[in-house]
Design an enzyme around this catalytic site. Structure first.
Site, PDB file in Angstrom:
ATOM      1  N   GLY A  26     -28.370 -23.683 -35.703  1.00  0.00           N
ATOM      2  CA  GLY A  26     -29.461 -23.682 -36.671  1.00  0.00           C
ATOM      3  C   GLY A  26     -29.351 -22.486 -37.592  1.00  0.00           C
ATOM      4  O   GLY A  26     -28.247 -22.061 -37.953  1.00  0.00           O
ATOM      5  N   LYS A  85     -37.003 -22.997 -25.585  1.00  0.00           N
ATOM      6  CA  LYS A  85     -36.047 -23.948 -25.019  1.00  0.00           C
ATOM      7  C   LYS A  85     -34.944 -23.275 -24.202  1.00  0.00           C
ATOM      8  O   LYS A  85     -34.154 -23.945 -23.538  1.00  0.00           O
ATOM      9  CB  LYS A  85     -35.403 -24.765 -26.148  1.00  0.00           C
ATOM     10  CG  LYS A  85     -36.391 -25.618 -26.929  1.00  0.00           C
ATOM     11  CD  LYS A  85     -35.709 -26.373 -28.064  1.00  0.00           C
ATOM     12  CE  LYS A  85     -36.693 -27.228 -28.842  1.00  0.00           C
ATOM     13  NZ  LYS A  85     -36.032 -27.937 -29.975  1.00  0.00           N
ATOM     14  N   HIS A 108     -32.840 -12.172 -29.366  1.00  0.00           N
ATOM     15  CA  HIS A 108     -34.233 -11.782 -29.162  1.00  0.00           C
ATOM     16  C   HIS A 108     -34.421 -11.630 -27.666  1.00  0.00           C
ATOM     17  O   HIS A 108     -33.868 -12.396 -26.873  1.00  0.00           O
ATOM     18  CB  HIS A 108     -35.166 -12.854 -29.735  1.00  0.00           C
ATOM     19  CG  HIS A 108     -36.631 -12.555 -29.600  1.00  0.00           C
ATOM     20  ND1 HIS A 108     -37.150 -11.287 -29.703  1.00  0.00           N
ATOM     21  CD2 HIS A 108     -37.703 -13.374 -29.374  1.00  0.00           C
ATOM     22  CE1 HIS A 108     -38.467 -11.333 -29.559  1.00  0.00           C
ATOM     23  NE2 HIS A 108     -38.827 -12.587 -29.350  1.00  0.00           N
ATOM     24  N   ASP A 191     -41.004  -6.766 -32.052  1.00  0.00           N
ATOM     25  CA  ASP A 191     -40.725  -7.964 -32.855  1.00  0.00           C
ATOM     26  C   ASP A 191     -41.928  -8.905 -32.860  1.00  0.00           C
ATOM     27  O   ASP A 191     -42.352  -9.394 -33.917  1.00  0.00           O
ATOM     28  CB  ASP A 191     -39.490  -8.680 -32.301  1.00  0.00           C
ATOM     29  CG  ASP A 191     -39.049  -9.837 -33.190  1.00  0.00           C
ATOM     30  OD1 ASP A 191     -38.482  -9.568 -34.257  1.00  0.00           O
ATOM     31  OD2 ASP A 191     -39.263 -11.000 -32.809  1.00  0.00           O
TER      32      ASP A 191
END
Length: 334
Positions: A26, A85, A108, A191
């Site tokens: 993506g 996910k 992340h 974040d």
């Protein structure tokens, strides 16, 4: 004191003989895969059977395998699918292919920090987190520049986890701009706070509120849109280039005076106290638990809020006005 790394501190050779699996193709996945490939590394892409990205990745010259097969073959595995996910994908497809000495990488720290993924102790676990969207990571790399990255090491099983992570940061272009050393905890919590309180939640709410105040006072929606949303990018570009001082240097003295005198009336002590509570909810795991549960019950609140926000008048007016701006690249958001 902050520790920053640049290209001179990174050894791409650390990854030259290794196979890198980018799981996901993506926004971040395509950028990481293409940049690393063009940096001379061996990259394969891992996707689920039937993924609409499969043919797109193949067309870009990649060998594409299922996530399980890619993880089994690779030495360095980067998981670049949505946070919610990742845990299931890890258990079903990644974990069975892990062997001692392999490296598992993230962009992340959410799933590691909040214990949704617990890797075995005999593998490296690192994070290389670009501080920008994937499409920007790609565009900056192609322009000969880069997006700054964060690097963190959660587990150093092989003794060279940081060296491998820095090599990867260089491969995707991050070391051109700078790689800041941090921890999974710090990256995750700052974040999430930045997204919720300032960059996304704060800014979105501020723009909508400004639009509503102006239109409720009888001003044209189009004028309101230009003032509170369209010009936002112009101001932020100035801040990005030279900080608040350069932005204030570039605007009129009238605007600068209004900045000093009115900003504190909008962002009040109460606002700051609310921000502190937002940070506390992140630090204690309250937000993470809420988001994990939301996904377990098929996202009813998320989908409701998404529909409400998409129907806001500022979105309708903005779409019409942007449609007149033929030079704007039209976004593809499905």
């Amino acid at each position: 004191m902050a520790v920053m790394y640049y290209e001179k501190d990174c050894d791409l050779g650390a990854l030259r003989s290794k196979t890198i699996a980018v799981i996901g193709y993506g926004s971040q996945g395509h950028a990481h895969a293409l940049n690393a490939k063009e940096s001379g590394l061996k990259v394969i892409v891992g996707l689920y059977e039937g993924s609409p990205s499969w043919k797109r990745a193949e067309a870009a010259g990649f060998t594409v395998k299922t996530a399980a097969d890619a993880a089994k073959e690779a030495d360095f595995i980067t998981i670049l699918i949505n946070d919610e996910k990742q845990a299931r994908l890890y258990e079903e497809s990644i974990k069975p292919g892990l062997k001692p000495g392999k490296t598992l990488a993230f962009a992340h720290g959410f799933n590691i920090h909040f214990g949704q993924i617990v890797p075995p102790a005999d593998i490296n676990v690192v994070m290389i987190a670009p501080k920008g969207p994937g499409h920007t990571v790609r565009e900056q790399y192609q322009a000969g520049a880069g997006v700054p990255c964060l690097i963190a090491v959660h587990q150093d099983a092989s003794g060279d986890a940081k060296r491998l992570g820095l090599a990867y940061a260089a491969a995707i272009g991050g070391a051109r701009a700078g790689v800041l050393e941090t921890t999974f905890k710090e990256e995750t919590e700052t974040d999430l706070f930045g997204e919720q309180a300032v960059l996304c939640g704060g800014v979105s709410a501020l723009m909508k509120c400004g639009f509503e105040v102006l239109t409720e006072a009888g001003y044209q929606p189009e004028s309101a849109y230009f003032e509170v949303m369209h010009e936002m990018k112009l101001i932020i570009d100035l801040v990005n280039r030279g900080g608040l001082s350069f932005m204030r240097y570039s605007i009129s003295d009238t605007a600068e005076y209004g900045d000093y005198t009115t900003g504190p009336k909008i962002i009040t002590k109460e606002t700051k106290d609310t921000m502190r509570q937002v940070l506390k909810d992140i630090q204690t795991g309250k937000f993470a638990r809420e988001w994990i549960l939301e996904n377990q019950v098929n996202r009813p609140n998320f989908n409701r809020l998404r529909a409400i926000e998409a129907a806001h008048p500022i979105e309708k007016v903005g779409k019409e006005l942007r449609g007149m701006m033929t030079w704007l690249q039209k976004p593809n958001i499905g």
